[in-house]
Design an enzyme around this catalytic site. Structure first.
Site, mmCIF file in Angstrom:
data_model
loop_
_atom_site.group_PDB
_atom_site.id
_atom_site.type_symbol
_atom_site.label_atom_id
_atom_site.label_comp_id
_atom_site.label_asym_id
_atom_site.label_seq_id
_atom_site.Cartn_x
_atom_site.Cartn_y
_atom_site.Cartn_z
ATOM 1 N N SER A 1 0.822 -1.216 0.000
ATOM 2 C CA SER A 1 0.000 0.000 0.000
ATOM 3 C C SER A 1 0.862 1.275 0.000
ATOM 4 O O SER A 1 1.847 1.374 0.732
ATOM 5 C CB SER A 1 -0.917 0.018 1.223
ATOM 6 O OG SER A 1 -1.593 1.258 1.256
ATOM 7 N N LYS B 1 -13.076 -5.071 1.416
ATOM 8 C CA LYS B 1 -13.936 -3.944 1.028
ATOM 9 C C LYS B 1 -15.431 -4.259 1.108
ATOM 10 O O LYS B 1 -16.235 -3.367 1.368
ATOM 11 C CB LYS B 1 -13.580 -3.471 -0.388
ATOM 12 C CG LYS B 1 -12.303 -2.653 -0.448
ATOM 13 C CD LYS B 1 -12.086 -2.134 -1.862
ATOM 14 C CE LYS B 1 -10.968 -1.119 -1.899
ATOM 15 N NZ LYS B 1 -10.893 -0.435 -3.205
ATOM 16 N N ASP C 1 -13.231 6.023 -3.716
ATOM 17 C CA ASP C 1 -12.676 5.714 -5.049
ATOM 18 C C ASP C 1 -13.459 6.470 -6.131
ATOM 19 O O ASP C 1 -12.901 6.819 -7.174
ATOM 20 C CB ASP C 1 -12.756 4.206 -5.342
ATOM 21 C CG ASP C 1 -11.631 3.443 -4.665
ATOM 22 O OD1 ASP C 1 -10.587 4.047 -4.359
ATOM 23 O OD2 ASP C 1 -11.802 2.226 -4.420
ATOM 24 N N GLY D 1 -13.031 -4.459 -18.148
ATOM 25 C CA GLY D 1 -12.962 -5.155 -16.863
ATOM 26 C C GLY D 1 -14.226 -4.953 -16.063
ATOM 27 O O GLY D 1 -14.919 -3.931 -16.225
ATOM 28 N N ASN D 2 -14.559 -5.939 -15.248
ATOM 29 C CA ASN D 2 -15.786 -5.862 -14.450
ATOM 30 C C ASN D 2 -15.531 -6.327 -13.011
ATOM 31 O O ASN D 2 -16.326 -7.042 -12.425
ATOM 32 C CB ASN D 2 -16.909 -6.663 -15.103
ATOM 33 C CG ASN D 2 -16.536 -8.113 -15.358
ATOM 34 O OD1 ASN D 2 -15.386 -8.421 -15.652
ATOM 35 N ND2 ASN D 2 -17.481 -9.015 -15.240
ATOM 36 N N GLY D 3 -14.389 -5.875 -12.464
ATOM 37 C CA GLY D 3 -14.056 -6.213 -11.078
ATOM 38 C C GLY D 3 -14.460 -5.119 -10.117
ATOM 39 O O GLY D 3 -15.390 -4.348 -10.384
ATOM 40 N N ALA E 1 -12.888 -2.279 -8.979
ATOM 41 C CA ALA E 1 -12.711 -0.878 -9.369
ATOM 42 C C ALA E 1 -13.746 -0.472 -10.418
ATOM 43 O O ALA E 1 -14.225 0.666 -10.411
ATOM 44 C CB ALA E 1 -11.300 -0.668 -9.910
ATOM 45 N N LEU F 1 -6.538 3.122 -14.847
ATOM 46 C CA LEU F 1 -6.534 3.204 -13.390
ATOM 47 C C LEU F 1 -5.177 2.806 -12.800
ATOM 48 O O LEU F 1 -4.875 3.108 -11.652
ATOM 49 C CB LEU F 1 -7.636 2.305 -12.798
ATOM 50 C CG LEU F 1 -8.958 2.992 -12.462
ATOM 51 C CD1 LEU F 1 -9.482 3.804 -13.617
ATOM 52 C CD2 LEU F 1 -10.009 1.999 -12.005
ATOM 53 N N TYR G 1 -1.370 2.990 -11.901
ATOM 54 C CA TYR G 1 -0.487 4.147 -11.682
ATOM 55 C C TYR G 1 0.991 3.793 -11.785
ATOM 56 O O TYR G 1 1.840 4.676 -11.727
ATOM 57 C CB TYR G 1 -0.789 4.833 -10.342
ATOM 58 C CG TYR G 1 -1.046 3.890 -9.200
ATOM 59 C CD1 TYR G 1 -2.341 3.548 -8.848
ATOM 60 C CD2 TYR G 1 0.004 3.334 -8.490
ATOM 61 C CE1 TYR G 1 -2.596 2.663 -7.815
ATOM 62 C CE2 TYR G 1 -0.235 2.456 -7.456
ATOM 63 C CZ TYR G 1 -1.546 2.126 -7.125
ATOM 64 O OH TYR G 1 -1.783 1.242 -6.099
HETATM 65 P P1 NAP Z 1 -10.281 -6.898 -9.571
HETATM 66 O O1 NAP Z 1 -11.471 -6.741 -8.691
HETATM 67 O O2 NAP Z 1 -9.447 -8.105 -9.468
HETATM 68 O O3 NAP Z 1 -10.797 -6.738 -11.088
HETATM 69 C C1 NAP Z 1 -9.938 -6.876 -12.191
HETATM 70 C C2 NAP Z 1 -10.748 -7.022 -13.469
HETATM 71 O O4 NAP Z 1 -9.819 -7.165 -14.543
HETATM 72 C C3 NAP Z 1 -11.649 -8.256 -13.508
HETATM 73 O O5 NAP Z 1 -12.808 -7.957 -14.215
HETATM 74 C C4 NAP Z 1 -10.795 -9.260 -14.279
HETATM 75 O O6 NAP Z 1 -11.530 -10.164 -15.019
HETATM 76 C C5 NAP Z 1 -10.105 -8.355 -15.275
HETATM 77 N N1 NAP Z 1 -8.863 -8.958 -15.749
HETATM 78 C C6 NAP Z 1 -7.841 -9.428 -15.005
HETATM 79 N N2 NAP Z 1 -6.868 -9.917 -15.812
HETATM 80 C C7 NAP Z 1 -7.303 -9.784 -17.080
HETATM 81 C C8 NAP Z 1 -6.779 -10.112 -18.359
HETATM 82 N N3 NAP Z 1 -5.584 -10.691 -18.488
HETATM 83 N N4 NAP Z 1 -7.507 -9.823 -19.455
HETATM 84 C C9 NAP Z 1 -8.721 -9.253 -19.342
HETATM 85 N N5 NAP Z 1 -9.285 -8.918 -18.155
HETATM 86 C C10 NAP Z 1 -8.592 -9.175 -17.047
HETATM 87 O O7 NAP Z 1 -9.257 -5.678 -9.358
HETATM 88 P P2 NAP Z 1 -9.635 -4.150 -9.034
HETATM 89 O O8 NAP Z 1 -9.588 -3.932 -7.579
HETATM 90 O O9 NAP Z 1 -10.860 -3.808 -9.788
HETATM 91 O O10 NAP Z 1 -8.360 -3.389 -9.642
HETATM 92 C C11 NAP Z 1 -8.132 -3.390 -11.020
HETATM 93 C C12 NAP Z 1 -6.987 -2.433 -11.381
HETATM 94 O O11 NAP Z 1 -7.327 -1.093 -11.038
HETATM 95 C C13 NAP Z 1 -5.664 -2.733 -10.679
HETATM 96 O O12 NAP Z 1 -4.618 -2.536 -11.579
HETATM 97 C C14 NAP Z 1 -5.616 -1.700 -9.572
HETATM 98 O O13 NAP Z 1 -4.286 -1.376 -9.205
HETATM 99 C C15 NAP Z 1 -6.295 -0.523 -10.245
HETATM 100 N N6 NAP Z 1 -6.908 0.388 -9.288
HETATM 101 C C16 NAP Z 1 -6.412 1.655 -9.219
HETATM 102 C C17 NAP Z 1 -6.968 2.556 -8.333
HETATM 103 C C18 NAP Z 1 -6.424 3.943 -8.261
HETATM 104 O O14 NAP Z 1 -6.661 4.622 -7.251
HETATM 105 N N7 NAP Z 1 -5.742 4.420 -9.283
HETATM 106 C C19 NAP Z 1 -8.026 2.168 -7.504
HETATM 107 C C20 NAP Z 1 -8.527 0.862 -7.611
HETATM 108 C C21 NAP Z 1 -7.944 -0.030 -8.505
HETATM 109 P P3 NAP Z 1 -12.103 -11.543 -14.397
HETATM 110 O O15 NAP Z 1 -13.142 -11.120 -13.419
HETATM 111 O O16 NAP Z 1 -12.632 -12.209 -15.585
HETATM 112 O O17 NAP Z 1 -10.935 -12.211 -13.763
#
Ligand code: NAP
Length: 288
Positions: free
Chosen positions: A21, A72, A108, A132-134, A136, A230, A232
């Protein structure tokens, strides 16, 4: 230098893992700059220990804390109140103490919107596509709806997860706005996408040469389109480099990271916080 005294108030972040972090860096730099008697500490908390940890926080007088993966969602039943936006996202990243117990919100969304809001765009007529549909992506959807976007495309890998994603907004105003797609359908919507947002971790350090899309995708987007990653680190990502090469405006994830933290710190301290100093602390730490 931060001086810990007998009166120092505690803030922190819970997660598993929490070692990566960047929040302690930016928050303690801001605390130092403001000269307030607080300290921000990382707390590694395993999922099975979450309830005990929060009970401990209550008895130890912790003022507030951030919440990161994997807590979360799990934190929500342990709070006495959750803001409507956090409820909509289904995740809390910031918690503070009230007279009746812990209250949680999701900053966020504020972080995500911060670099977009000043742009002169008619957001109601802008069609964004989220890759993506996670977790964030959920905050991004709520942020885009707050901006006024009436149609939001979401691209994901697995049909079942996409359906669940869509279903999770069923009883909200957002359900009509959301259209989910598989990756091979991206080509069908890219021509109308004026804001392309990467919420996947593809391209994140150490896989810095990867991008979630082919570089020629950006050539198919409308003029004045925006690419927002997203991620950094690295800064910029391959995704943003390719977009910039095509003449698109680009936004990296650093401002989102800083702004979500700044909103949280302001909530805890109840005073304005030095956003520029927080940004610089991360730039220095990440050697950007
Ligand atoms: P998460 O809940 O794990 O979601 C990731 C998403 O990306 C899921 O939908 C996943 O698909 C998809 N994905 C993963 N690998 C993939 C690939 N090789 N090809 C296509 N899709 C793929 O993660 P998160 O918390 O949302 O975070 C996602 C990103 O955002 C990270 O890089 C994180 O560092 C960044 N982030 C940045 C901030 C900021 O303040 N700048 C804040 C939050 C997050 P599946 O569900 O199909 O596995």
């Amino acid at each position: 230098m931060l001086t810990i005294t007998g009166k120092t108030k505690l803030l922190g972040i819970i997660g598993d893992p929490v070692e990566h972090s960047l929040s302690p860096v930016m928050h303690n730099t801001a605390i130092n700059h403001l000269g307030v008697d607080y300290c921000y500490v990382p707390f590694p908390v395993k999922p099975q220990d979450l309830t005990t940890a929060i009970a401990g926080f209550s008895s130890m007088g912790i003022v507030g804390f951030n919440v990161t993966i994997p807590h979360k969602q799990a934190i929500i039943p342990l709070l006495s109140e959750v803001t409507p936006t956090a409820k909509l996202v289904g995740a809390v990243n910031t918690v503070w103490r009230t007279e009746t117990g812990w209250k949680g919100t999701n900053t966020d969304i504020d972080g995500f919107l911060s670099p977009l809001k000043p742009l002169p765009r008619d957001w109601g007529n802008i069609t964004p596509t989220i890759l993506g549909n996670g977790g964030a992506a959920r905050a991004v959807v709520v942020g885009l709806a707050q901006l006024g976007c009436s149609q939001i495309h979401v691209v994901g890998r697995y049909q079942q997860k996409l359906e669940q994603f869509k279903q999770s907004w069923q009883n909200t105003d957002l359900t009509a706005a959301l259209i989910v797609h598989s990756w091979d359908e991206l080509s069908g919507v890219i021509g109308e996408t004026e804001l392309l947002i990467n919420t996947t971790p593809v391209g994140m350090f150490p896989n810095i040469n990867n991008s979630p899309v082919e570089s020629n995708v950006f050539a198919k987007m409308p003029e004045k389109a925006i690419a927002y990653d997203l991620i950094y680190t690295p800064n910029p990502t391959q995704f943003l480099k390719d977009a910039q090469q095509q003449g698109l405006r680009i936004i990296d994830g650093l401002e989102m990271l800083v702004q979500q933290g700044a909103v949280a710190l302001q909530l805890w301290l109840q005073q304005p916080v030095p956003v520029d100093i927080m940004t610089q602390s991360l730039r220095d730490y990440l050697k950007l």
